[in-house]
Design a protein around this motif. Structure first.
Motif, PDB file in Angstrom:
ATOM      1  N   UNK A  35       0.831  -1.211   0.000  1.00 35.36           N
ATOM      2  CA  UNK A  35       0.000   0.000   0.000  1.00 35.36           C
ATOM      3  C   UNK A  35       0.861   1.255   0.000  1.00 35.36           C
ATOM      4  N   UNK A  36       1.984   1.201   0.682  1.00 29.41           N
ATOM      5  CA  UNK A  36       2.856   2.382   0.744  1.00 29.41           C
ATOM      6  C   UNK A  36       3.451   2.735  -0.617  1.00 29.41           C
ATOM      7  N   UNK A  37       3.434   1.774  -1.541  1.00 27.85           N
ATOM      8  CA  UNK A  37       4.007   1.993  -2.874  1.00 27.85           C
ATOM      9  C   UNK A  37       2.936   2.099  -3.959  1.00 27.85           C
ATOM     10  N   UNK A  38       1.680   2.204  -3.579  1.00 25.83           N
ATOM     11  CA  UNK A  38       0.577   2.183  -4.550  1.00 25.83           C
ATOM     12  C   UNK A  38       0.701   3.343  -5.539  1.00 25.83           C
ATOM     13  N   UNK A  39       0.462   3.021  -6.813  1.00 23.14           N
ATOM     14  CA  UNK A  39       0.495   4.024  -7.876  1.00 23.14           C
ATOM     15  C   UNK A  39      -0.847   4.179  -8.574  1.00 23.14           C
ATOM     16  N   UNK A  40      -1.857   3.436  -8.134  1.00 22.80           N
ATOM     17  CA  UNK A  40      -3.166   3.529  -8.759  1.00 22.80           C
ATOM     18  C   UNK A  40      -4.126   2.518  -8.168  1.00 22.80           C
ATOM     19  N   UNK A  41      -5.317   2.475  -8.738  1.00 24.04           N
ATOM     20  CA  UNK A  41      -6.380   1.627  -8.222  1.00 24.04           C
ATOM     21  C   UNK A  41      -6.017   0.149  -8.303  1.00 24.04           C
ATOM     22  N   UNK A  42      -5.302  -0.246  -9.358  1.00 26.92           N
ATOM     23  CA  UNK A  42      -4.957  -1.664  -9.516  1.00 26.92           C
ATOM     24  C   UNK A  42      -4.076  -2.144  -8.368  1.00 26.92           C
ATOM     25  N   UNK A  43      -3.164  -1.297  -7.902  1.00 22.92           N
ATOM     26  CA  UNK A  43      -2.331  -1.685  -6.763  1.00 22.92           C
ATOM     27  C   UNK A  43      -3.166  -1.837  -5.504  1.00 22.92           C
ATOM     28  N   UNK A  44      -4.138  -0.943  -5.318  1.00 21.75           N
ATOM     29  CA  UNK A  44      -5.005  -1.024  -4.149  1.00 21.75           C
ATOM     30  C   UNK A  44      -5.830  -2.312  -4.161  1.00 21.75           C
ATOM     31  N   UNK A  45      -6.197  -2.775  -5.344  1.00 21.60           N
ATOM     32  CA  UNK A  45      -6.911  -4.049  -5.443  1.00 21.60           C
ATOM     33  C   UNK A  45      -6.033  -5.187  -4.929  1.00 21.60           C
ATOM     34  N   UNK A  46      -4.755  -5.163  -5.293  1.00 20.27           N
ATOM     35  CA  UNK A  46      -3.835  -6.188  -4.801  1.00 20.27           C
ATOM     36  C   UNK A  46      -3.636  -6.085  -3.291  1.00 20.27           C
ATOM     37  N   UNK A  47      -3.592  -4.867  -2.777  1.00 21.63           N
ATOM     38  CA  UNK A  47      -3.487  -4.668  -1.328  1.00 21.63           C
ATOM     39  C   UNK A  47      -4.681  -5.300  -0.622  1.00 21.63           C
ATOM     40  N   UNK A  48      -5.887  -5.031  -1.155  1.00 20.80           N
ATOM     41  CA  UNK A  48      -7.104  -5.567  -0.545  1.00 20.80           C
ATOM     42  C   UNK A  48      -7.105  -7.092  -0.556  1.00 20.80           C
ATOM     43  N   UNK A  49      -6.668  -7.681  -1.675  1.00 21.26           N
ATOM     44  CA  UNK A  49      -6.653  -9.136  -1.792  1.00 21.26           C
ATOM     45  C   UNK A  49      -5.633  -9.758  -0.832  1.00 21.26           C
ATOM     46  N   UNK A  68       0.279   9.747   3.573  1.00 15.46           N
ATOM     47  CA  UNK A  68      -0.371   8.442   3.697  1.00 15.46           C
ATOM     48  C   UNK A  68       0.577   7.288   3.384  1.00 15.46           C
ATOM     49  N   UNK A  69       1.577   7.516   2.554  1.00 12.12           N
ATOM     50  CA  UNK A  69       2.538   6.434   2.278  1.00 12.12           C
ATOM     51  C   UNK A  69       3.362   6.104   3.525  1.00 12.12           C
ATOM     52  N   UNK A  70       3.760   7.135   4.252  1.00 12.87           N
ATOM     53  CA  UNK A  70       4.495   6.904   5.497  1.00 12.87           C
ATOM     54  C   UNK A  70       3.623   6.178   6.513  1.00 12.87           C
ATOM     55  N   UNK A  71       2.321   6.462   6.485  1.00  8.85           N
ATOM     56  CA  UNK A  71       1.403   5.790   7.408  1.00  8.85           C
ATOM     57  C   UNK A  71       1.402   4.285   7.166  1.00  8.85           C
ATOM     58  N   UNK A  72       1.427   3.881   5.913  1.00  9.10           N
ATOM     59  CA  UNK A  72       1.428   2.448   5.610  1.00  9.10           C
ATOM     60  C   UNK A  72       2.767   1.799   5.943  1.00  9.10           C
ATOM     61  N   UNK A  73       3.866   2.532   5.788  1.00 11.75           N
ATOM     62  CA  UNK A  73       5.160   1.993   6.212  1.00 11.75           C
ATOM     63  C   UNK A  73       5.180   1.785   7.726  1.00 11.75           C
ATOM     64  N   UNK A  74       4.604   2.724   8.459  1.00  9.71           N
ATOM     65  CA  UNK A  74       4.528   2.584   9.913  1.00  9.71           C
ATOM     66  C   UNK A  74       3.652   1.393  10.300  1.00  9.71           C
ATOM     67  N   UNK A  75       2.568   1.165   9.556  1.00 12.09           N
ATOM     68  CA  UNK A  75       1.697   0.017   9.831  1.00 12.09           C
ATOM     69  C   UNK A  75       2.448  -1.292   9.611  1.00 12.09           C
ATOM     70  N   UNK A  76       3.271  -1.352   8.568  1.00 11.60           N
ATOM     71  CA  UNK A  76       4.072  -2.556   8.329  1.00 11.60           C
ATOM     72  C   UNK A  76       5.023  -2.807   9.495  1.00 11.60           C
ATOM     73  N   UNK A  77       5.629  -1.732  10.025  1.00 10.82           N
ATOM     74  CA  UNK A  77       6.500  -1.877  11.181  1.00 10.82           C
ATOM     75  C   UNK A  77       5.748  -2.376  12.407  1.00 10.82           C
TER      76      UNK A  77
END
Length: 415
Positions: A106-120, A177-186
């Motif tokens: 999610x921290x590296x998402x570049x569009x909707x298709x990446x978000x679909x992969x995150x959700x899956x 928001x990208x930093x937020x997802x990196x923090x969540x991974x940590x």
């Protein structure tokens, strides 16, 4: 009751052991459960930012949650069999790593298709938690304390829900928001390392198939109608929860001009009040003669509070308070609900039953955006809240149906 053709390596914990031992297991399982609920809200709190960043509609972001819970529901029904056969602990560790991977992606998402992969990916990580959690609790916690164990389990889940919006939005406001997802991974990495360190308290016994076991014995539990009534109950109640999680912030902003920060705190307040309700519900569940009636009364109170919130009579702050109070009312029902399911569970089928029943939760979350996202896109914000209340009212009849069928099964189960 017909034999399932399977036996456990040792009986479910029945003898009383020191509180400290049970509390440690409750705490570790609760931490895992809270982590899974944090993952439920990996995307929704940042929907406003993601919609702005990638030009998405309410229906499109709703479909992300539909995908998450579709993958989770299909995986949950299957993971119950895996947990029963191979044990809960290795499945738990794999799930935490999947959540960590979803946050990194999610921290590296570049569009909707990446978000679909995150959700899956996050949905796959979420799939195993209820079979894992209840297999460990039912085997390792003293029977006399299971009501409290279920209370702690539910509280920790709500605290995970409460933490996610504050954590993710807070990091996004501070950095992005990208930093937020990196923090969540940590955060997931820290939980993984802690549970790995305490892994001896998370071991569950596996099933051994006796010689001459009948073919199809693993699926024998599906013949009990009460299992499907439990499934229906979860489906209905999570339709309501899906509205609160996915759309409450947007509804408050649209109807009452509430800021994103305040609306996010309302969602956290709903979850914290739900946790307090579960704390109370743990004591209620251990004393109640009919847990189905506790569930019905709590759901009825929650539905009435939601209807009042939909009316908008009390304004923005009043609506926020009503939503928080709804969380408390629904939370009281949770430990009684889990005891209802335990009463409906055939011996030796804990993972499979909880996997099947709790997949109703995933189905409810999956279809909630399809139903209520359309209402939101049309601007029918009050109708969305009213619809959530109506569904909660329907769940009362289903809860009472579960109770009746559990009472019918009780003599056979006792034998």
């Amino acid at each position: 009751m017909p034999s399932l053709g399977l036996v456990t390596a040792h009986p479910t914990a029945a003898a009383t052991v020191p509180w400290r031992t049970d509390a440690r297991v409750m705490g570790l399982v609760g931490l895992a459960h809270g982590s899974s609920h944090f993952g439920h809200l990996l995307l929704p709190p940042l929907f406003p930012l993601l919609m702005l960043e990638f030009g998405l509609s309410f229906t499109e972001v709703g479909l992300l949650m539909t995908l998450f819970f579709t993958v989770s529901g299909l995986g949950q029904a299957a993971s119950g069999f895996v947990v029963d056969r191979f044990g809960a602990r290795p499945v738990l560790f794999a799930s935490l790593l999947l959540f960590m991977g979803a946050a990194l992606l999610a921290s590296q998402a570049q569009g909707y298709s990446t978000l679909l992969w995150v959700a899956a990916l996050a949905g796959l990580g979420n799939a195993s938690f209820h079979p894992v959690d209840f297999s460990i609790l039912n085997q390792r916690v003293s029977s006399s304390r299971l009501g409290h164990a279920y209370s702690v389990h539910g509280i920790s889940g709500n605290l995970g829900w409460a933490l996610a919006p504050v954590f993710l939005v807070g990091w996004s406001m501070w950095l992005d928001w990208r930093s937020a997802y990196l923090a969540a991974a940590g955060l997931y990495l820290l939980v993984f390392l802690l549970l790995l360190w305490q892994r001896q308290h998370l071991k569950s016994e596996v099933l051994r198939r006796p010689a001459g076991a009948p073919a199809g014995g693993d699926l024998a539990f599906l013949r009990h109608s009460v299992i499907w009534w439990c499934f229906a109950f979860f489906l209905l109640t999570t339709l309501t929860l899906g509205v609160v999680q996915n759309y409450s912030a947007s509804i408050l902003k649209a109807l009452h001009g509430v800021s994103l920060e305040a609306a996010t705190l309302t969602l956290s307040a709903y979850m914290v009040c739900g946790a307090l309700g579960m704390l109370v519900g743990g004591f209620v569940a251990t004393q109640a003669r009919r847990t189905d009636q506790v569930v019905g009364a709590s759901m009825g109170a929650g539905a009435l509070l939601l209807l009042l919130a939909a009316s908008g009579w009390l304004g923005g702050w009043g609506t926020m308070l009503l939503l928080a109070a709804t969380g408390f009312a629904v939370g009281i029902a949770a430990p009684s609900r889990d005891l209802l399911i335990k009463q409906a569970t055939p011996k030796g089928a804990t993972g499979r039953v909880y996997g099947t029943v709790y997949s109703g939760l995933d189905v409810g979350f999956a279809i909630a955006p399809l139903i209520f996202g359309v209402l939101m896109d049309r601007g029918w914000y009050a109708a969305t809240l009213a619809g959530a209340a109506l569904v909660l009212l329907l769940s009362i009849g289903v809860a009472l149906g579960v109770g009746r069928r559990s009472l019918v099964r009780a003599p056979a189960s006792a034998g």
